[in-house]
Structures are given as structure tokens and as C-alpha cells.
Write a protein that holds these residues in place. Structure first.
Motif, PDB file in Angstrom:
ATOM      1  N   GLY A   1     -32.133 -14.566-101.002  1.00 19.15           N
ATOM      2  CA  GLY A   1     -32.559 -14.293 -99.635  1.00 19.15           C
ATOM      3  C   GLY A   1     -33.647 -15.284 -99.264  1.00 19.15           C
ATOM      4  N   ARG A   2     -34.532 -14.874 -98.381  1.00 21.75           N
ATOM      5  CA  ARG A   2     -35.692 -15.712 -98.065  1.00 21.75           C
ATOM      6  C   ARG A   2     -36.807 -15.274 -99.012  1.00 21.75           C
ATOM      7  NH1 ARG A   2     -38.109 -15.119 -92.365  1.00 21.75           N
ATOM      8  NH2 ARG A   2     -39.256 -13.505 -93.425  1.00 21.75           N
ATOM      9  N   VAL A   3     -36.826 -15.897-100.196  1.00 22.80           N
ATOM     10  CA  VAL A   3     -37.745 -15.465-101.257  1.00 22.80           C
ATOM     11  C   VAL A   3     -38.599 -16.608-101.803  1.00 22.80           C
ATOM     12  CG1 VAL A   3     -36.429 -13.424-101.924  1.00 22.80           C
ATOM     13  CG2 VAL A   3     -35.866 -15.616-102.965  1.00 22.80           C
TER      14      VAL A   3
ATOM     15  N   ALA B   1     -40.873 -11.674 -97.029  1.00 20.59           N
ATOM     16  CA  ALA B   1     -39.582 -11.945 -97.676  1.00 20.59           C
ATOM     17  C   ALA B   1     -38.444 -11.200 -96.981  1.00 20.59           C
ATOM     18  CB  ALA B   1     -39.629 -11.540 -99.138  1.00 20.59           C
ATOM     19  N   ARG B   2     -37.236 -11.709 -97.196  1.00 23.21           N
ATOM     20  CA  ARG B   2     -36.013 -11.009 -96.803  1.00 23.21           C
ATOM     21  C   ARG B   2     -35.096 -11.048 -98.021  1.00 23.21           C
ATOM     22  NH1 ARG B   2     -33.344 -14.492 -93.940  1.00 23.21           N
ATOM     23  NH2 ARG B   2     -31.780 -14.754 -95.548  1.00 23.21           N
ATOM     24  N   VAL B   3     -34.956  -9.943 -98.693  1.00 19.54           N
ATOM     25  CA  VAL B   3     -34.134  -9.875 -99.898  1.00 19.54           C
ATOM     26  C   VAL B   3     -32.713  -9.493 -99.497  1.00 19.54           C
ATOM     27  CG1 VAL B   3     -33.805  -8.727-102.118  1.00 19.54           C
ATOM     28  CG2 VAL B   3     -36.122  -9.265-101.319  1.00 19.54           C
ATOM     29  N   ASP B   4     -31.756 -10.384 -99.820  1.00 17.68           N
ATOM     30  CA  ASP B   4     -30.352 -10.139 -99.499  1.00 17.68           C
ATOM     31  C   ASP B   4     -29.586  -9.555-100.669  1.00 17.68           C
ATOM     32  OD1 ASP B   4     -30.748 -11.177 -96.932  1.00 17.68           O
ATOM     33  OD2 ASP B   4     -30.162 -13.203 -97.542  1.00 17.68           O
TER      34      ASP B   4
ATOM     35  N   TYR C   1     -43.426 -14.592-102.821  1.00 14.78           N
ATOM     36  CA  TYR C   1     -42.651 -13.675-103.662  1.00 14.78           C
ATOM     37  C   TYR C   1     -43.128 -13.748-105.110  1.00 14.78           C
ATOM     38  CZ  TYR C   1     -38.757 -10.754-105.108  1.00 14.78           C
ATOM     39  OH  TYR C   1     -38.016  -9.712-105.602  1.00 14.78           O
TER      40      TYR C   1
ATOM     41  N   ARG D   1     -37.272  -5.087-102.320  1.00 15.30           N
ATOM     42  CA  ARG D   1     -37.980  -5.185-101.034  1.00 15.30           C
ATOM     43  C   ARG D   1     -38.730  -6.506-100.920  1.00 15.30           C
ATOM     44  NH1 ARG D   1     -39.722  -0.423-102.981  1.00 15.30           N
ATOM     45  NH2 ARG D   1     -41.845  -1.219-103.170  1.00 15.30           N
TER      46      ARG D   1
END
Length: 90
Positions: free
Chosen positions: A11-13, A68-71, A18, A63
């Protein structure tokens, strides 16, 4: 009884703190191992600790920190390595 898990977070990490936050959470939970960025934009974590601590840590990994955005989070169990601390790697 300790367990070892290999975790890959997608994701966005990267560039969103992160790794630093994962290190802080791991130390709070008494988990040893490391976290590092991967060339493909994902983050890899090797973690060892009690099953309860790892469950709490994995909940956090799903999370991540605020930015962050965890996919996706992939988790594989493996043999213990015996890490002494938890650290960030590049």
C-alpha cells in the motif's frame, strides 16, 4: 512460547513513517526482529514474540500509522531466528 512471522505490507507504506512506528509498536509489545523497505514500495517485517504480542502487532500492521494506507498484509510463519532487539533496516 515464541513464534516467528514474516510479514509483507503493501500500500502507501513508504515515506509515511511506517518503519519508525512499526519499530515503536514492536518494542512496546516486546517483539524482536526488524522492519525494512522493499524496492517495490512494500515493507517487510521479521517478527518474533509471544502469540498474543504478535496478534496485537499484526492488528497494528493492518492499520499502520496515520498517513499510511495499507492495502494488503501477508503473513507466513517460520522457524525462530533468535533476534535480540527490534530495528529498522534500509
Amino acid at each position: 512460547m515464541k513464534k516467528h512471522v514474516s510479514i509483507r505490507v503493501q500500500g502507501r507504506v513508504q515515506g509515511v513513517w511506517y518503519r519508525a512506528n512499526a519499530e515503536q509498536k514492536a518494542r512496546q509489545e516486546g517483539i524482536h526482529g526488524f522492519v525494512q523497505n522493499n524496492p517495490d514500495g512494500s515493507v517487510s517485517i521479521e517478527a518474533e514474540g509471544s502469540p498474543e504480542a504478535l496478534d496485537t502487532f499484526l492488528d497494528w500492521c493492518r492499520r499502520g500509522p496515520l498517513l499510511a494506507r495499507v492495502d494488503d498484509v501477508q503473513v507466513l510463519e517460520g522457524p525462530l531466528v533468535g533476534y535480540a532487539t527490534f530495528e529498522q533496516r534500509r
